[in-house]
Motif scaffolding. Structure first.
Motif, PDB file in Angstrom:
ATOM      1  N   ASP A 170      -8.868   3.188  -4.627  1.00  0.00           N
ATOM      2  CA  ASP A 170      -7.966   4.258  -4.336  1.00  0.00           C
ATOM      3  C   ASP A 170      -7.495   5.057  -5.854  1.00  0.00           C
ATOM      4  O   ASP A 170      -7.576   4.709  -6.795  1.00  0.00           O
ATOM      5  N   PHE A 171      -6.822   5.919  -5.558  1.00  0.00           N
ATOM      6  CA  PHE A 171      -6.078   6.902  -6.503  1.00  0.00           C
ATOM      7  C   PHE A 171      -5.478   6.030  -7.676  1.00  0.00           C
ATOM      8  O   PHE A 171      -5.637   6.240  -8.876  1.00  0.00           O
ATOM      9  N   GLY A 172      -4.310   5.386  -7.077  1.00  0.00           N
ATOM     10  CA  GLY A 172      -3.533   4.782  -8.021  1.00  0.00           C
ATOM     11  C   GLY A 172      -4.192   3.553  -8.748  1.00  0.00           C
ATOM     12  O   GLY A 172      -3.711   3.721  -9.926  1.00  0.00           O
ATOM     13  N   LYS A 173      -4.982   3.154  -8.309  1.00  0.00           N
ATOM     14  CA  LYS A 173      -5.665   1.919  -9.067  1.00  0.00           C
ATOM     15  C   LYS A 173      -6.729   2.527 -10.089  1.00  0.00           C
ATOM     16  O   LYS A 173      -6.591   2.334 -11.216  1.00  0.00           O
ATOM     17  N   TYR A 174      -7.476   3.607  -9.801  1.00  0.00           N
ATOM     18  CA  TYR A 174      -7.937   4.389 -10.777  1.00  0.00           C
ATOM     19  C   TYR A 174      -7.040   5.163 -11.950  1.00  0.00           C
ATOM     20  O   TYR A 174      -7.658   4.914 -13.013  1.00  0.00           O
ATOM     21  N   LEU A 175      -6.191   5.623 -11.515  1.00  0.00           N
ATOM     22  CA  LEU A 175      -5.312   6.066 -12.542  1.00  0.00           C
ATOM     23  C   LEU A 175      -4.701   5.228 -13.547  1.00  0.00           C
ATOM     24  O   LEU A 175      -4.941   5.339 -14.651  1.00  0.00           O
ATOM     25  N   GLU A 176      -4.280   3.942 -12.985  1.00  0.00           N
ATOM     26  CA  GLU A 176      -3.836   2.932 -13.600  1.00  0.00           C
ATOM     27  C   GLU A 176      -4.936   2.391 -14.641  1.00  0.00           C
ATOM     28  O   GLU A 176      -4.769   2.117 -15.963  1.00  0.00           O
ATOM     29  N   GLU A 177      -6.101   2.218 -14.139  1.00  0.00           N
ATOM     30  CA  GLU A 177      -7.013   1.803 -14.960  1.00  0.00           C
ATOM     31  C   GLU A 177      -7.360   2.672 -16.037  1.00  0.00           C
ATOM     32  O   GLU A 177      -7.528   2.158 -17.191  1.00  0.00           O
ATOM     33  N   VAL A 237       3.197   6.024  -7.413  1.00  0.00           N
ATOM     34  CA  VAL A 237       1.746   6.585  -7.056  1.00  0.00           C
ATOM     35  C   VAL A 237       0.747   5.459  -7.704  1.00  0.00           C
ATOM     36  O   VAL A 237      -0.336   5.256  -6.769  1.00  0.00           O
ATOM     37  N   GLU A 238       0.966   4.901  -8.616  1.00  0.00           N
ATOM     38  CA  GLU A 238      -0.221   3.807  -9.054  1.00  0.00           C
ATOM     39  C   GLU A 238      -0.229   2.522  -8.230  1.00  0.00           C
ATOM     40  O   GLU A 238      -1.573   1.921  -7.950  1.00  0.00           O
ATOM     41  N   ALA A 259      -0.831  10.818  -4.042  1.00  0.00           N
ATOM     42  CA  ALA A 259      -1.665  11.354  -5.333  1.00  0.00           C
ATOM     43  C   ALA A 259      -0.984  12.767  -5.721  1.00  0.00           C
ATOM     44  O   ALA A 259      -0.201  13.281  -4.757  1.00  0.00           O
ATOM     45  N   PHE A 260      -0.788  12.890  -7.097  1.00  0.00           N
ATOM     46  CA  PHE A 260      -0.123  14.134  -7.388  1.00  0.00           C
ATOM     47  C   PHE A 260      -1.026  15.486  -7.108  1.00  0.00           C
ATOM     48  O   PHE A 260      -2.075  15.343  -6.886  1.00  0.00           O
ATOM     49  N   LYS A 261      -0.372  16.634  -7.297  1.00  0.00           N
ATOM     50  CA  LYS A 261      -0.613  17.837  -7.052  1.00  0.00           C
ATOM     51  C   LYS A 261      -1.706  18.182  -8.196  1.00  0.00           C
ATOM     52  O   LYS A 261      -1.630  17.751  -9.290  1.00  0.00           O
ATOM     53  N   GLY A 286      -7.589  13.839  -3.416  1.00  0.00           N
ATOM     54  CA  GLY A 286      -7.778  14.170  -2.155  1.00  0.00           C
ATOM     55  C   GLY A 286      -7.570  13.507  -1.296  1.00  0.00           C
ATOM     56  O   GLY A 286      -7.072  13.668  -0.109  1.00  0.00           O
ATOM     57  N   LYS A 287      -8.703  12.298  -1.310  1.00  0.00           N
ATOM     58  CA  LYS A 287      -8.689  11.431  -0.179  1.00  0.00           C
ATOM     59  C   LYS A 287      -7.250  10.878  -0.033  1.00  0.00           C
ATOM     60  O   LYS A 287      -6.791  10.272   1.164  1.00  0.00           O
ATOM     61  N   SER A 288      -6.573  10.775  -1.050  1.00  0.00           N
ATOM     62  CA  SER A 288      -5.067  10.105  -1.005  1.00  0.00           C
ATOM     63  C   SER A 288      -4.209  10.845  -0.229  1.00  0.00           C
ATOM     64  O   SER A 288      -3.110  10.436   0.479  1.00  0.00           O
TER      65      SER A 288
END
Length: 122
Positions: A2-9, A35-36, A42-44, A70-72
């Protein structure tokens, strides 16, 4: 993923603490943490673009970030949305293509070349 995990990574792979990264992209660290952890969507686009710049994401990483955002938010990738807003003629073409493709699917269904169950579940 998901978005948060990807961003954190990505953040951690660039050796940013959550507080330092939040400061670099001009948001609170609590908001970033939410968010993470998937507690907030997710952010805009504006914030996503700051993230891309600060983390120096390559094209593949950038596209993944946009797609997951987008999915988030239960929509399309925000970069694509922005592009469509600026190029309305593409929307018209997509609608024409969609109608054409629906007609083609019906023809294939009648000929038995498409499985009915798969077709109605898409």
């Amino acid at each position: 993923m998901d978005f948060g995990k990807y961003l954190e990574e990505k953040r951690k792979s660039r050796n940013y603490s959550i507080r330092a990264f939040a400061k670099r992209i001009d948001i609170s660290f609590a908001y970033l943490a939410d968010v993470e952890k998937g507690r907030t969507k997710a952010f805009k686009l504006g914030t996503l673009n700051k993230i891309i710049k600060v983390l120096e994401l390559n094209e593949k990483e950038t596209n993944t970030l946009y797609d997951l955002a987008g999915k988030s938010r239960n929509t399309i990738a925000p970069d694509v949305e922005e592009y469509l807003k600026k190029n309305e003629e593409i929307i018209e073409e997509l609608r024409r293509t969609q109608k054409s493709w629906e007609g083609e699917k019906r023809k294939l269904l009648l000929k038995g070349k498409i499985n009915y169950e798969k077709w109605i579940n898409k």
